[in-house]
Write an enzyme that holds these catalytic residues in place. Structure first.
Site, PDB file in Angstrom:
ATOM      1  N   GLU A  17     -87.299  11.840 -51.043  1.00  0.00           N
ATOM      2  CA  GLU A  17     -87.838  10.425 -50.670  1.00  0.00           C
ATOM      3  C   GLU A  17     -88.103  10.399 -49.118  1.00  0.00           C
ATOM      4  O   GLU A  17     -87.143   9.588 -48.606  1.00  0.00           O
ATOM      5  CB  GLU A  17     -87.182   9.266 -51.280  1.00  0.00           C
ATOM      6  N   CYS A  46     -89.361   2.549 -45.509  1.00  0.00           N
ATOM      7  CA  CYS A  46     -90.339   3.745 -45.884  1.00  0.00           C
ATOM      8  C   CYS A  46     -91.742   3.357 -46.468  1.00  0.00           C
ATOM      9  O   CYS A  46     -92.494   3.963 -46.241  1.00  0.00           O
ATOM     10  CB  CYS A  46     -89.690   4.879 -46.734  1.00  0.00           C
TER      11      CYS A  46
HETATM   12  C1  UN1 Z   1     -87.040   2.859 -48.241  1.00  0.00           C
HETATM   13  O1  UN1 Z   1     -87.131   2.108 -47.363  1.00  0.00           O
HETATM   14  O2  UN1 Z   1     -86.339   3.927 -48.242  1.00  0.00           O
HETATM   15  O3  UN1 Z   1     -89.919  -0.636 -52.176  1.00  0.00           O
HETATM   16  C2  UN1 Z   1     -86.667   2.195 -49.616  1.00  0.00           C
HETATM   17  C3  UN1 Z   1     -89.052  -0.978 -51.384  1.00  0.00           C
HETATM   18  C4  UN1 Z   1     -87.553  -0.842 -51.533  1.00  0.00           C
HETATM   19  C5  UN1 Z   1     -87.064   0.483 -51.421  1.00  0.00           C
HETATM   20  C6  UN1 Z   1     -87.318   0.995 -49.796  1.00  0.00           C
HETATM   21  N1  UN1 Z   1     -87.124  -1.200 -52.727  1.00  0.00           N
HETATM   22  O4  UN1 Z   1     -89.343  -1.403 -50.112  1.00  0.00           O
END
Ligand code: UN1
Length: 510
Positions: free
Chosen positions: A264, A298
């Protein structure tokens, strides 16, 4: 402020009843991790790195318990996750504050992260009675085919600074309930969060009958600890969250060993704001997605493609919102944007904005704030960049609050702009047109793993499978049937008759 914050950390650990690790006095200097708060750059604690010999010993312990854990009934494994979830509920305020102290994300988001852990525990409890296989029709008479799911083996989790507890918990809760032992290498920036939440899990495992504490290990360290995890032959699955560069290294190291990976990685997420969109709603959604977590998710919204007919008025409203966002101490209730994680993040943001200025794009915001109050920290006003074409800088993921704005005329042109990024994590469309919404979510639309309608790109719930394509790595974590990635699929054909008919009608007789 250092001493005050250090006392606060000590208080949090006392309240959790988790031991604070050895500090400077007790461990040699170069084997320490320095946990600094992005709030003012001061030291929260010095934490000993896990020595190599201890990492080796803990894999032996994990391996020794793996078979027994796999054989322990899944609903009883689920019961332990239920107890962990109760502890997380009880300590949500302290844990949320610790996340805020160590990452600089605002308290609301720190608490939200703990809630995400609680939610995945609940999910895992339910899942523990639903690790369903299926029965498949056989072409042979008096035969049946069955597909079932077995524990996979020791799973390694590598997590990033920006979600120091929730992302590990998605992996940990599911991997454990699926019958796997677990080792976690958190970001070297967030050892305190890791010690706190792992400490609570450990207590639940140790208090169980039998004592299961040896099925989960925590390794604190830098990338060499991550490398050890990735290369260890007894760790059969690596789930890694972080940059695309890191993920590529993990993938290359795992490939020759045929290790399973769940990656991820980064995102470079876009939203399309169409002419029919509810602009009040779109404004709020774009604001949270772009500046929430100071642009360090992310799933952060980085590119907005806005229909030319509404471009000017919508951009004017965005500018107003950006200018009035409260940037500051993430513990203060009015703050919406806390500090960046460090000076490197600040420099990367400034470099990207300089590149935009050199291209003739109009930049608003992006300047350093609160330097007098917090000289050792990095607060910025989130930036907006107005451009009329998608430049190379927009196709790079800069992990900071920069939103690029670009007009479009035709929906398909905007879809192509969305898909031009090398990443494929999250995307969104704002529209009241069924045609546009369905086209964007169809095979002719966004090529991302997450495709939202009338909400932003970030803030996914745990019930769905989370992850994305291309440079995002292709892995899926959390809900839906992502649990299958942590298990071994077994196809069993059972002949309950007395003959031996062969598949494909083959005759093979003496
Ligand atoms: C991340 O930034 O690695 O959907 C995960 C989202 C959060 C998870 C982000 N539930 O923004």
């Amino acid at each position: 402020m250092s001493q005050l914050l250090q006392a606060q950390v000590a208080e949090i650990f006392a309240c959790l009843d988790v031991a604070l690790p050895p500090t400077e006095a007790e461990a040699p200097g170069d084997s320490l991790l320095h946990s600094r708060t992005p709030i003012d750059g001061s030291l929260l604690a010095c934490v000993a790195q896990t020595p190599r010999a201890e990492m080796e010993a803990s894999v032996r312990r994990l391996a020794a318990r793996q078979r027994d854990w796999a054989a322990w009934p899944a609903p009883r494994r689920g019961e332990l996750l239920r107890r962990w979830g109760l502890l997380l509920r009880e300590h949500k305020p302290e844990l949320g504050l610790l996340v805020t102290l160590e990452t600089g994300k605002i308290l609301q988001e720190g608490l939200g992260e703990v809630q995400e852990m609680i939610d995945i525990c609940d999910y895992a409890v339910g899942l523990s009675r639903q690790l369903f296989g299926r029965v498949i029709a056989s072409e042979r008479p008096e035969h049946k085919m069955r597909e079932s799911w077995q524990p996979y083996g020791i799973c390694g989790v590598i997590s990033a600074f920006n979600f120091p507890v929730a992302v590990w918990a998605w992996n940990a809760a599911i991997a454990l309930v699926c019958g796997n032992a677990l080792v976690w290498k958190p970001s070297h920036r967030t050892p305190l969060c890791a010690l706190a939440v792992h400490g609570l899990l450990h207590r639940v495992l140790a208090d169980a009958e039998p004592d299961w504490s040896a099925v989960s290990a925590l390794w604190l360290g830098h990338s060499d600890a991550g490398r050890f995890l990735v290369e260890h032959p007894d760790i059969r699955l690596v789930s890694a969250t972080g940059s695309t560069a890191m993920g590529r290294e993990v993938a290359l190291a795992c490939a020759p060993r045929f290790k399973r990976t769940i990656l991820e990685l980064g995102g470079n997420n876009a939203a399309l704001v169409c002419a029919s969109a509810d602009l009040d709603l779109a404004l709020r959604a774009v604001l949270f997605a772009a500046v929430g977590t100071a642009g360090q998710r992310c799933t952060t919204l980085r590119r907005a493609f806005i229909h030319e007919s509404i471009y000017q008025p919508f951009v004017a409203r965005l500018k107003q919102a950006w200018a009035s966002v409260t940037v500051g101490d993430p513990r203060a209730p009015a703050t919406l944007v806390g500090p960046l994680i460090d000076g490197a993040a600040f420099d990367a943001m400034q470099r990207a904005l300089d590149e935009c200025r050199a291209l003739g794009n109009r930049v608003s915001g992006g300047e350093r704030l609160l330097q007098q109050d917090f000289p050792g920290a990095h607060y910025v006003r989130p930036a907006l960049v107005e451009t009329d074409a998608q430049h190379a800088v927009m196709l790079r993921e800069t992990f900071a609050p920069i939103l690029y704005l670009c007009p479009f005329r035709e929906l398909d042109e905007a879809i192509a702009l969305n898909n031009a990024a090398s990443h494929g994590l999250s995307s969104a469309i704002f529209t009241d047109s069924l045609h546009e919404a369905e086209r964007f979510t169809s095979e002719q639309g966004s090529d991302c793993g997450i495709v939202n309608v009338n909400l932003g790109t970030s803030g996914a719930e745990i019930g769905g499978a989370f992850g994305g394509e291309k440079d995002t790595g292709g892995g899926r974590e959390s809900g839906s049937d992502a649990w299958k990635s942590y298990m071994r699929r077994v196809t069993s054909t059972v002949n309950w008759g007395q003959g031996l008919p062969l598949a494909q009608g083959i005759r093979f007789e003496l």
